[in-house]
Write a protein that holds these residues in place. Structure first.
Motif, PDB file in Angstrom:
ATOM      1  N   VAL A 667       0.840  -1.203   0.000  1.00 22.13           N
ATOM      2  CA  VAL A 667       0.000   0.000   0.000  1.00 22.13           C
ATOM      3  C   VAL A 667       0.876   1.254   0.000  1.00 22.13           C
ATOM      4  O   VAL A 667       0.602   2.228  -0.712  1.00 22.13           O
ATOM      5  N   GLU A 668       1.958   1.233   0.789  1.00 20.31           N
ATOM      6  CA  GLU A 668       2.871   2.383   0.818  1.00 20.31           C
ATOM      7  C   GLU A 668       3.504   2.606  -0.554  1.00 20.31           C
ATOM      8  O   GLU A 668       3.663   3.751  -0.996  1.00 20.31           O
ATOM      9  N   LEU A 669       3.873   1.515  -1.229  1.00 20.49           N
ATOM     10  CA  LEU A 669       4.448   1.649  -2.566  1.00 20.49           C
ATOM     11  C   LEU A 669       3.408   2.171  -3.554  1.00 20.49           C
ATOM     12  O   LEU A 669       3.721   2.982  -4.428  1.00 20.49           O
ATOM     13  N   TRP A 670       2.193   1.701  -3.441  1.00 17.82           N
ATOM     14  CA  TRP A 670       1.141   2.184  -4.317  1.00 17.82           C
ATOM     15  C   TRP A 670       0.969   3.698  -4.163  1.00 17.82           C
ATOM     16  O   TRP A 670       0.863   4.436  -5.135  1.00 17.82           O
ATOM     17  N   ARG A 671       0.944   4.119  -2.925  1.00 21.63           N
ATOM     18  CA  ARG A 671       0.728   5.543  -2.672  1.00 21.63           C
ATOM     19  C   ARG A 671       1.952   6.363  -3.067  1.00 21.63           C
ATOM     20  O   ARG A 671       1.845   7.562  -3.330  1.00 21.63           O
ATOM     21  N   ALA A 672       3.123   5.704  -3.134  1.00 19.77           N
ATOM     22  CA  ALA A 672       4.325   6.411  -3.579  1.00 19.77           C
ATOM     23  C   ALA A 672       4.296   6.705  -5.078  1.00 19.77           C
ATOM     24  O   ALA A 672       5.072   7.533  -5.560  1.00 19.77           O
ATOM     25  N   LYS A 673       3.421   6.040  -5.808  1.00 15.54           N
ATOM     26  CA  LYS A 673       3.308   6.292  -7.249  1.00 15.54           C
ATOM     27  C   LYS A 673       2.705   7.657  -7.538  1.00 15.54           C
ATOM     28  O   LYS A 673       2.772   8.149  -8.664  1.00 15.54           O
ATOM     29  N   GLY A 674       2.107   8.273  -6.512  1.00 16.00           N
ATOM     30  CA  GLY A 674       1.502   9.586  -6.717  1.00 16.00           C
ATOM     31  C   GLY A 674       0.020   9.470  -7.009  1.00 16.00           C
ATOM     32  O   GLY A 674      -0.561   8.380  -7.001  1.00 16.00           O
ATOM     33  N   PRO A 675      -0.632  10.593  -7.295  1.00 19.09           N
ATOM     34  CA  PRO A 675      -2.080  10.596  -7.542  1.00 19.09           C
ATOM     35  C   PRO A 675      -2.450   9.686  -8.711  1.00 19.09           C
ATOM     36  O   PRO A 675      -1.763   9.637  -9.722  1.00 19.09           O
ATOM     37  N   SER A 676      -3.552   8.976  -8.544  1.00 20.88           N
ATOM     38  CA  SER A 676      -4.013   8.063  -9.588  1.00 20.88           C
ATOM     39  C   SER A 676      -4.801   8.820 -10.646  1.00 20.88           C
ATOM     40  O   SER A 676      -5.462   9.814 -10.371  1.00 20.88           O
ATOM     41  N   THR A 677      -4.701   8.320 -11.867  1.00 21.17           N
ATOM     42  CA  THR A 677      -5.465   8.905 -12.965  1.00 21.17           C
ATOM     43  C   THR A 677      -6.703   8.076 -13.289  1.00 21.17           C
ATOM     44  O   THR A 677      -7.542   8.490 -14.082  1.00 21.17           O
ATOM     45  N   GLY A 678      -6.813   6.878 -12.689  1.00 18.06           N
ATOM     46  CA  GLY A 678      -7.954   6.007 -12.979  1.00 18.06           C
ATOM     47  C   GLY A 678      -9.173   6.377 -12.159  1.00 18.06           C
ATOM     48  O   GLY A 678      -9.072   6.957 -11.065  1.00 18.06           O
ATOM     49  N   ARG A 679     -10.325   6.030 -12.685  1.00 13.72           N
ATOM     50  CA  ARG A 679     -11.576   6.311 -11.992  1.00 13.72           C
ATOM     51  C   ARG A 679     -12.108   5.086 -11.245  1.00 13.72           C
ATOM     52  O   ARG A 679     -13.133   5.199 -10.566  1.00 13.72           O
ATOM     53  N   HIS A 680     -11.453   3.957 -11.409  1.00 14.40           N
ATOM     54  CA  HIS A 680     -11.925   2.760 -10.728  1.00 14.40           C
ATOM     55  C   HIS A 680     -11.481   2.768  -9.266  1.00 14.40           C
ATOM     56  O   HIS A 680     -10.698   3.628  -8.832  1.00 14.40           O
ATOM     57  N   VAL A 681     -11.971   1.781  -8.506  1.00 16.09           N
ATOM     58  CA  VAL A 681     -11.662   1.645  -7.083  1.00 16.09           C
ATOM     59  C   VAL A 681     -11.057   0.260  -6.854  1.00 16.09           C
ATOM     60  O   VAL A 681     -11.544  -0.740  -7.388  1.00 16.09           O
ATOM     61  N   THR A 682      -9.988   0.211  -6.083  1.00  9.85           N
ATOM     62  CA  THR A 682      -9.387  -1.058  -5.659  1.00  9.85           C
ATOM     63  C   THR A 682      -9.561  -1.198  -4.155  1.00  9.85           C
ATOM     64  O   THR A 682      -9.194  -0.296  -3.395  1.00  9.85           O
ATOM     65  N   TYR A 683     -10.138  -2.325  -3.743  1.00 12.52           N
ATOM     66  CA  TYR A 683     -10.404  -2.567  -2.325  1.00 12.52           C
ATOM     67  C   TYR A 683      -9.607  -3.773  -1.857  1.00 12.52           C
ATOM     68  O   TYR A 683      -9.589  -4.824  -2.512  1.00 12.52           O
ATOM     69  N   ILE A 684      -8.931  -3.639  -0.705  1.00  9.05           N
ATOM     70  CA  ILE A 684      -8.226  -4.755  -0.065  1.00  9.05           C
ATOM     71  C   ILE A 684      -8.777  -4.892   1.341  1.00  9.05           C
ATOM     72  O   ILE A 684      -8.733  -3.940   2.136  1.00  9.05           O
ATOM     73  N   GLY A 685      -9.314  -6.046   1.662  1.00 11.55           N
ATOM     74  CA  GLY A 685      -9.898  -6.258   2.980  1.00 11.55           C
ATOM     75  C   GLY A 685     -10.295  -7.703   3.175  1.00 11.55           C
ATOM     76  O   GLY A 685     -10.095  -8.558   2.295  1.00 11.55           O
ATOM     77  N   PHE A 686     -10.872  -7.986   4.327  1.00 11.52           N
ATOM     78  CA  PHE A 686     -11.251  -9.365   4.660  1.00 11.52           C
ATOM     79  C   PHE A 686     -12.596  -9.760   4.068  1.00 11.52           C
ATOM     80  O   PHE A 686     -12.821 -10.928   3.758  1.00 11.52           O
ATOM     81  N   GLU A 687     -13.520  -8.825   3.952  1.00 14.76           N
ATOM     82  CA  GLU A 687     -14.872  -9.129   3.501  1.00 14.76           C
ATOM     83  C   GLU A 687     -15.162  -8.430   2.186  1.00 14.76           C
ATOM     84  O   GLU A 687     -15.111  -7.200   2.108  1.00 14.76           O
ATOM     85  N   ALA A 688     -15.482  -9.207   1.155  1.00 10.87           N
ATOM     86  CA  ALA A 688     -15.845  -8.611  -0.131  1.00 10.87           C
ATOM     87  C   ALA A 688     -17.104  -7.765  -0.004  1.00 10.87           C
ATOM     88  O   ALA A 688     -17.285  -6.784  -0.735  1.00 10.87           O
ATOM     89  N   SER A 689     -17.975  -8.121   0.948  1.00 10.71           N
ATOM     90  CA  SER A 689     -19.226  -7.380   1.119  1.00 10.71           C
ATOM     91  C   SER A 689     -18.994  -5.964   1.617  1.00 10.71           C
ATOM     92  O   SER A 689     -19.877  -5.112   1.506  1.00 10.71           O
TER      93      SER A 689
END
Length: 709
Positions: A667-689
């Protein structure tokens, strides 16, 4: 089809449902509500979308589907068997250990037949008439315990609505086949079934299959279907031949090759001829005997149209000498020619990075090594980069010892005798690795992360992790909620009398002052054992439990373990699984309550002692669990917690103190890439719901998908 449906439910927690039909109003809805109530009794529930879809189906279809779904989730949580306990009142009225044994001996001596069997220089516990066997029925256990009172802290796992079985199978197939992570044996079996279904139904083929074992399984199906094989090394062909013979495609265990049909021989030799380059022949000698056995089955002399394939077997027989890259590298390093070794390894970027620690310790030209590393990182797999990153960050601090784990999760320790690496060297290596990993990470769009998932270790290998409920990769940390911790083991013998012993080793903060609870010590001030069972015949098998009252524990480290005392090993038994539950202290109920199960997984492997996880109390007083997935060799029989506590404590300490690469770092590396240009959402967690609508979801079951290619 039922097997595929079960795979989707257990691996994705989604229920495949085809397009709804017209149904009589109300009947489908009633059946859906009844299904939801049945699921709640085992700690599951339907999502709103699943309930809505089921309500639109004919009631009869919902009843049939519901019966299958309930059966699957009961097996997932361990509720498909009757969990009886040796002491009918457990956890109440567990006797004092000495009083218990004195009572057993007294009863035996009052029986003339039993007393006569006990004569001799040694006491055989199995000769005691009442020891190690259930003295009451499961109905007696039910009568002795109050019904569980559901509380807000009980586990409720959401089952979501899936697409058609065809679509769900295709998605799971592509996810497993395209994984960058070496699979568990269960994953290979699932992949074989999914590939056969998807090839037969024409749902397409994955573009990339990076893991060799996965490729071998897919090649079995592709060969049967007359499709081109995915082969680019000679070892790929050997793996395929092993799979076709029902053997081990990981090549960990030798395979007895079957006789191949002529069409199969031609296909294997054609594939071998295409990849048997001079460089590729260097890999043959490593598995020389297996190639010789395969040559006896393929008859390459009968197929003169494949001359390069024939050279493979000439190398295996020793008629043709070819020096492999590995042997040339070893010779160069042994002679102190490090620059030559680096030059040879540059043709295999992954191999160079795996040897980086060794190269840096040879006193060679660091500048040349770093230049080679900077070139190699672009050609190595993402998993190799992350594995090296984890290795190097652990070289920053001297380790108390080194832990080694093979592909069967068999573990051992050794003193760390490696000289340290300079801090500036490690910092530079870590920077190079992080920069390349950041470059490869896809744009996550808006990144949403469940804070509880940050301490989940990245799944750099799945070989040791048997799929199940709540499973996490080795090194992961998660919170333990509840006042009462209860872990359990269940087993059922296949052919001979089998005795497993559930035990708990408790240690202080320095991994000393050992204390234990087992069949030799039934209780202490904060832990209780449900009693020893020495056989587990069909149909019901046997179950053992240990309770830990966490607030009263005088030890901050609790290590559950399962010992094979006698009989069948874990991979020989008809069934064997381990798990744990948490409850509030005042919560009654049966010894096994599916709604309180947090984790359950099969026991497997050839080791005689299983160490699934360790419970740790932090400085803040909160308990957490760290995942081990380890097995010890142990003795052929008569394993006891008292005899392996030193080995177990050293292994656990090595795992606990190791700095595993976790979701937090990615997650830290992802955020080091800078602001995202995509409009989609990526979720990481225990429950898909819990994911936002339309998000790309990564739960522990699909976390392998975030490992970059």
């Amino acid at each position: 089809m039922d097997n595929l449906e079960s795979l989707v439910i257990t691996r994705r927690l989604r229920v495949p449902v085809d397009t709804p039909h017209e149904a009589a109003p109300g009947w489908g809805e009633v059946a859906a509500r009844q299904l939801d109530a049945a699921l709640l009794s085992v700690g599951f529930t339907c999502s709103a979308a699943l309930l809505e879809r089921l309500s639109s189906l004919p009631g009869e279809e919902v009843v049939d589907l519901g019966a299958r779904v309930v059966s699957v989730v009961r097996g997932l949580v361990g509720d498909h068997v009757q969990h009886n306990a040796y002491f009918v009142d457990f956890p109440r009225n567990v006797p004092d250990t000495l009083e218990f044994w004195a009572g057993m001996l007294h009863e035996a001596l009052l029986d003339p037949v039993a007393a006569d069997r006990l004569r001799g220089p040694a006491l055989n516990l199995l000769e005691l008439p009442d020891y190690g066997r259930y003295q009451h029925t499961y109905a007696d256990l039910l009568a002795a315990h109050a019904e569980l009172v559901p509380l807000a802290g009980d586990r409720v796992t959401v089952l979501d609505l899936g697409g058609s079985l065809r679509d769900e199978a295709r998605e799971l197939y592509f996810s497993l086949a395209g994984s960058e992570v070496p699979p568990a044996v269960e994953d290979l079996a699932a992949l074989r079934a999914l590939a056969a279904f998807c090839v037969a139904s024409g749902t397409g083929h994955p573009e990339r299959v990076p893991v060799r074992e996965n490729r071998a399984v897919l090649n079995e199906v592709r060969l049967a279907a007359g499709l081109p094989l995915l082969v680019d090394t000679v070892t790929d062909v050997l793996r395929l031949a092993c799979g076709l013979s029902g053997g081990d495609v990981t090549l960990a265990v030798p395979t007895r090759f079957r006789s191949f049909r002529r069409a199969e021989r031609r296909a294997l030799l054609r594939a071998l001829d295409a990849v048997a380059t001079p460089a590729g022949l260097g890999d043959v000698s490593r598995l020389r005997e297996r190639w010789k056995r395969l040559g006896e089955r393929l008859h390459p002399h009968e197929h003169p149209g494949f001359p390069r394939a024939a050279r493979v077997f000439e190398v295996a027989r020793g008629d043709l000498r070819v020096a492999g890259t590995g042997s040339r590298v070893e010779a160069a390093l042994a002679a102190g020619r490090t620059a030559e070794a680096v030059e040879l390894l540059e043709n295999a970027p992954g191999a160079l990075l795996r040897r980086l620690d060794h190269l840096l310790r040879t006193g060679s030209d660091e500048r040349a090594v770093f230049e080679a590393v900077e070139r190699a990182v672009t050609g190595a797999s993402g998993r190799v980069l992350l594995s090296l990153r984890e290795h190097m960050q652990n070289r920053l601090v001297p380790a108390a010892g080194r832990v080694f784990v093979n592909r069967h999760a068999r573990a051992w320790t050794a003193p760390d005798l490696r000289p340290p690496l300079a801090g500036e060297v490690l910092t530079r290596v870590l920077a190079v690795l992080d920069a390349e990993i950041v470059r490869r990470l896809p744009d996550p769009g808006e990144l949403v992360v469940d804070p509880d998932a940050l301490d989940v270790a990245l799944p750099l290998s799945a070989k040791a992790v048997s799929p199940g409920l709540g499973m996490l990769p080795r090194g992961s940390l998660s919170a333990v909620d509840g006042e009462l911790l209860r872990f359990f083991v269940h087993w059922r013998e296949a052919r001979r009398r089998t005795d497993y012993d559930l035990s708990a080793l408790m240690l202080d903060a320095s991994y000393g002052s050992p204390e234990h609870v087992s069949w030799t010590n039934l209780a202490n001030g904060f832990a209780r054992y449900s009693g020893d069972l020495t056989e587990a015949p069909a149909p019901h098998g046997a179950s053992e439990f240990i309770d830990i009252r966490l607030a009263e524990s005088t030890r901050p480290i609790v290590i559950p373990q399962v010992n094979v005392f006698s009989g069948e090993s874990f991979d020989e038994a008809a069934e064997a699984f381990f798990g744990y539950m948490t409850r509030d202290a005042a919560q009654e109920g049966m010894p096994f309550e599916p709604r309180t199960v947090r984790m359950k997984s099969d026991l497997r492997g050839s080791g005689q002692i299983a160490l699934p996880l360790v419970f740790l109390r932090g400085d803040d007083g909160h308990w957490r669990v760290k995942w081990l997935h380890l097995y010890l060799r142990g003795y052929p029989q008569f394993n006891r917690v008292e005899d392996n506590r030193l080995t177990a404590s050293l292994l656990v300490r090595s795992i606990v103190e190791r700095d595993y690469l976790r979701v937090r770092h990615l997650v830290e590396l992802w955020r080091a890439k800078g602001p995202s240009t995509g409009r989609h959402v990526t979720y990481i967690g225990f429950e898909a719901s819990a994911a936002p609508p339309g998000a790309r979801v990564h739960t522990p079951a699909t976390l392998h998908e975030v490992i970059p290619a």
